[in-house]
Design a protein around this motif. Structure first.
Motif, short mmCIF file in Angstrom:
data_model
loop_
_atom_site.label_atom_id
_atom_site.label_comp_id
_atom_site.label_asym_id
_atom_site.label_seq_id
_atom_site.Cartn_x
_atom_site.Cartn_y
_atom_site.Cartn_z
N GLU A 96 -7.79 11.98 11.96
CA GLU A 96 -8.55 12.91 11.13
C GLU A 96 -7.69 13.45 9.98
OE1 GLU A 96 -11.62 13.59 11.28
OE2 GLU A 96 -12.23 12.79 13.23
N GLU A 97 -6.38 13.39 10.14
CA GLU A 97 -5.46 13.94 9.14
C GLU A 97 -5.52 13.17 7.82
OE1 GLU A 97 -0.60 14.18 8.64
OE2 GLU A 97 -1.47 14.37 10.66
N VAL A 98 -5.85 11.86 7.89
CA VAL A 98 -5.81 11.05 6.66
C VAL A 98 -7.14 11.01 5.93
CG1 VAL A 98 -4.00 9.59 7.65
CG2 VAL A 98 -6.39 8.90 7.89
N ILE A 99 -8.22 11.48 6.57
CA ILE A 99 -9.53 11.42 5.93
C ILE A 99 -9.51 12.27 4.65
CG2 ILE A 99 -11.99 11.88 6.19
CD1 ILE A 99 -10.90 9.63 7.95
N GLY A 100 -9.92 11.65 3.55
CA GLY A 100 -9.94 12.34 2.26
C GLY A 100 -8.67 12.15 1.45
N LYS A 101 -7.59 11.63 2.08
CA LYS A 101 -6.35 11.35 1.35
C LYS A 101 -6.52 10.04 0.56
CE LYS A 101 -4.26 14.89 3.26
NZ LYS A 101 -3.27 14.71 4.31
N THR A 102 -5.59 9.74 -0.33
CA THR A 102 -5.74 8.57 -1.20
C THR A 102 -4.66 7.52 -0.96
OG1 THR A 102 -4.47 9.66 -2.95
CG2 THR A 102 -6.89 9.92 -3.00
N LEU A 103 -5.01 6.29 -1.31
CA LEU A 103 -4.09 5.15 -1.23
C LEU A 103 -4.10 4.43 -2.57
CD1 LEU A 103 -5.10 3.49 2.19
CD2 LEU A 103 -3.19 5.05 1.78
N VAL B 240 0.84 -1.19 0.00
CA VAL B 240 0.00 0.00 0.00
C VAL B 240 0.88 1.24 0.00
CG1 VAL B 240 -0.20 -0.12 2.52
CG2 VAL B 240 -1.84 1.24 1.23
N THR B 241 0.51 2.23 -0.79
CA THR B 241 1.29 3.46 -0.91
C THR B 241 0.45 4.65 -0.48
OG1 THR B 241 2.56 2.55 -2.76
CG2 THR B 241 2.60 4.94 -2.47
N TYR B 242 1.04 5.44 0.44
CA TYR B 242 0.37 6.63 0.96
C TYR B 242 1.36 7.79 0.93
CZ TYR B 242 -1.52 9.91 4.44
OH TYR B 242 -1.97 11.04 5.08
N GLN B 243 1.08 8.79 0.09
CA GLN B 243 1.91 9.98 -0.04
C GLN B 243 3.39 9.63 -0.23
OE1 GLN B 243 1.04 12.60 3.28
NE2 GLN B 243 -0.85 13.32 2.31
N GLY B 244 3.64 8.71 -1.15
CA GLY B 244 5.01 8.34 -1.50
C GLY B 244 5.64 7.29 -0.62
N MET C 111 -2.59 1.11 10.54
CA MET C 111 -2.04 1.67 9.30
C MET C 111 -1.48 3.06 9.54
SD MET C 111 -2.47 -0.32 6.49
CE MET C 111 -2.88 0.72 5.10
N LEU C 112 -2.08 3.80 10.47
CA LEU C 112 -1.57 5.14 10.77
C LEU C 112 -0.15 5.06 11.30
CD1 LEU C 112 -4.69 6.72 12.54
CD2 LEU C 112 -4.08 6.80 10.12
N LYS C 113 0.09 4.07 12.17
CA LYS C 113 1.44 3.90 12.72
C LYS C 113 2.43 3.51 11.63
CE LYS C 113 -0.37 2.46 17.22
NZ LYS C 113 -0.42 1.37 18.24
N LEU C 114 1.96 2.74 10.65
CA LEU C 114 2.82 2.31 9.55
C LEU C 114 3.37 3.52 8.80
CD1 LEU C 114 3.95 -0.01 7.75
CD2 LEU C 114 1.84 0.18 6.40
N PHE C 115 2.55 4.56 8.65
CA PHE C 115 2.96 5.74 7.91
C PHE C 115 3.29 6.91 8.81
CE2 PHE C 115 0.23 3.41 4.83
CZ PHE C 115 1.21 3.13 3.89
N GLY C 116 3.38 6.68 10.10
CA GLY C 116 3.81 7.72 11.04
C GLY C 116 2.80 8.84 11.23
N VAL C 117 1.52 8.51 11.12
CA VAL C 117 0.47 9.51 11.30
C VAL C 117 -0.11 9.35 12.71
CG1 VAL C 117 -1.74 10.39 10.47
CG2 VAL C 117 -0.06 9.47 8.84
#
Length: 402
Positions: free
Chosen positions: A161-168, A101-105, A151-157
């Motif tokens: 609420e910060e990831v809502i609306g972002k894409t994967l 899975v890719t999130y913001q690079g 998954m938030l921990k995986l990407f350091g978030v």
């Protein structure tokens, strides 16, 4: 003796010996307060755990998995056979494939799941941010994804609420039928994050089952949730599914076991509080005995002018019950005050550090009513012996007593 006379005489101690009376009530209140605080802690802990479970559909659902040997699997014909049972209302499954899975690079290993909105409902899953899939938004949800808090921990978030609306984006490893090998398949579109679940132990991103089936062939489900018609149907459906070779667990059984554990905890806490209450009751008994000695001459006068032994018993018992009831009220104020203090402290800490506010102490109304009644009962018991002793005093000897 009239009720009005009993009320006046049994409350005279507030005028004749106010300090001793209120100290006795306070001592009784401290013991009762210990019971209220400790049992309230037990109710609070129980509520914190069980309130995380969504009641209703989740308690009427069976979690079905297949054995590791795969002698039987949860394929579509099997799911259809579950649906054909008279005791079953619905079946909702989940299928899982490994994925990149890719999130913001940033890219990491996780699992992609395909599931229907009802699966969240039957498992009692709740969103810690955003929303979960719904039947009403089925068309829009085909472009959405719900991720776990892991998954938030995986990407350091840190803030969900910060990831809502972002894409994967996903590159899925699809198992090859009949072998242990898999083929990497890149999903052709980006999925917008709709919600985040509170699952911190599973690196998973869920898309709708329809979207999953449009991209992959599903050999079998990893697990299914079987929603039965009513509570009586739970054991019937469970036995029928187990007979087919599957493993079945029920959330209702977990809740039942948890309630038994917490009931044991509450009993233990009540015992510790009861020790303090016993000490207070002994102090109250001592006070009533001293009161008897001080009022011996008064008892003799009342007996001489016509008061019966029964009147004397009622008088002393009424006085003890009043002290006990007031001790219960004071105990509720003390125990409730302790609970409110710590609940407020936790709320302040939660708001300061961004956590979820919880009520560590909880006091059901029926429990507070029971405490008042119990305190009155303790007062009755501690006043009964001095009352009976006072009733047996010879009036002439009582008048001469100094």
């Amino acid at each position: 003796m009239q009720v009005r006379d009993i009320a006046l005489l049994s409350t005279r101690m507030f005028k004749t010996n106010p300090s001793r009376t209120w100290l006795t009530i306070l001592g009784m209140g401290v013991g009762t307060g210990a019971v209220v605080a400790l049992v309230g802690l037990g109710f609070g802990l129980q509520s914190i755990i069980l309130d995380k479970i969504v009641l209703g559909d989740s308690l009427l659902s069976l979690n079905v998995t297949f054995p590791a040997s795969k002698i039987v699997v949860l394929d579509q014909p099997t799911v259809d056979s579950f649906l054909a049972m008279e005791t079953v209302k619905d079946v909702s499954g989940v299928v899982t494939f490994p994925t990149l899975v890719t999130y913001q690079g940033l890219t990491g290993n996780a699992n992609i799941q395909g599931l229907a909105p009802s699966y969240f409902l039957y498992t009692g899953t709740q969103a810690s941010a955003g929303e979960l899939f719904t039947n009403e938004e089925a068309a829009e949800d085909r472009n959405a994804v719900v991720i776990s808090s892991a998954m938030l921990k995986l990407f350091g978030v840190e803030d969900p609420e910060e990831v809502i609306g972002k894409t994967l984006t996903f590159r899925v490893f699809v198992p090859n039928e009949g072998s242990d090998q898999s083929t990497e398949v890149a999903l052709p579109k980006q999925y917008k994050i709709k919600g985040v679940t509170a699952d911190a132990g599973n690196l998973a991103a869920a898309i709708t089952l329809e979207e999953f089936q449009s991209n992959f062939k599903i050999p079998y489900f990893d697990r299914v949730q079987v929603r039965v018609i009513d509570t009586k149907s739970l054991p019937i459906a469970q036995d029928a599914i187990i007979a087919k070779g599957f493993t079945v667990t029920a959330l209702s059984k977990t809740v039942e076991q948890a309630n038994k554990i917490f009931q044991g905890i509450q009993v233990i806490l009540a015992v510790f509080g009861g020790i303090a209450l016993t000490v207070s009751a002994i102090g109250m008994f001592n006070t009533m005995t001293v009161t008897l000695l001080e009022r011996t001459a008064e008892i003799g006068v009342m007996r001489t002018i016509g008061a019966s032994s029964k009147d004397i018993v009622i008088l002393f018992v009424a006085e003890a019950i009043i002290v006990g009831l007031l001790g219960g009220v004071v105990g509720i104020l003390i125990g409730g005050g302790i609970g409110m203090f710590f609940n407020g402290l936790l709320s302040v800490a939660a708001s300061k550090f961004g956590g979820e506010s919880v009520r560590l102490f909880k006091y059901p109304i029926w429990f507070l009513i029971f405490i008042c009644s119990f305190s009155g009962g303790v007062g009755f018991l501690t006043g009964l012996f001095p009352a009976r002793r006072a009733a047996k005093i010879n009036p002439l000897d009582a008048i001469r007593y100094k």
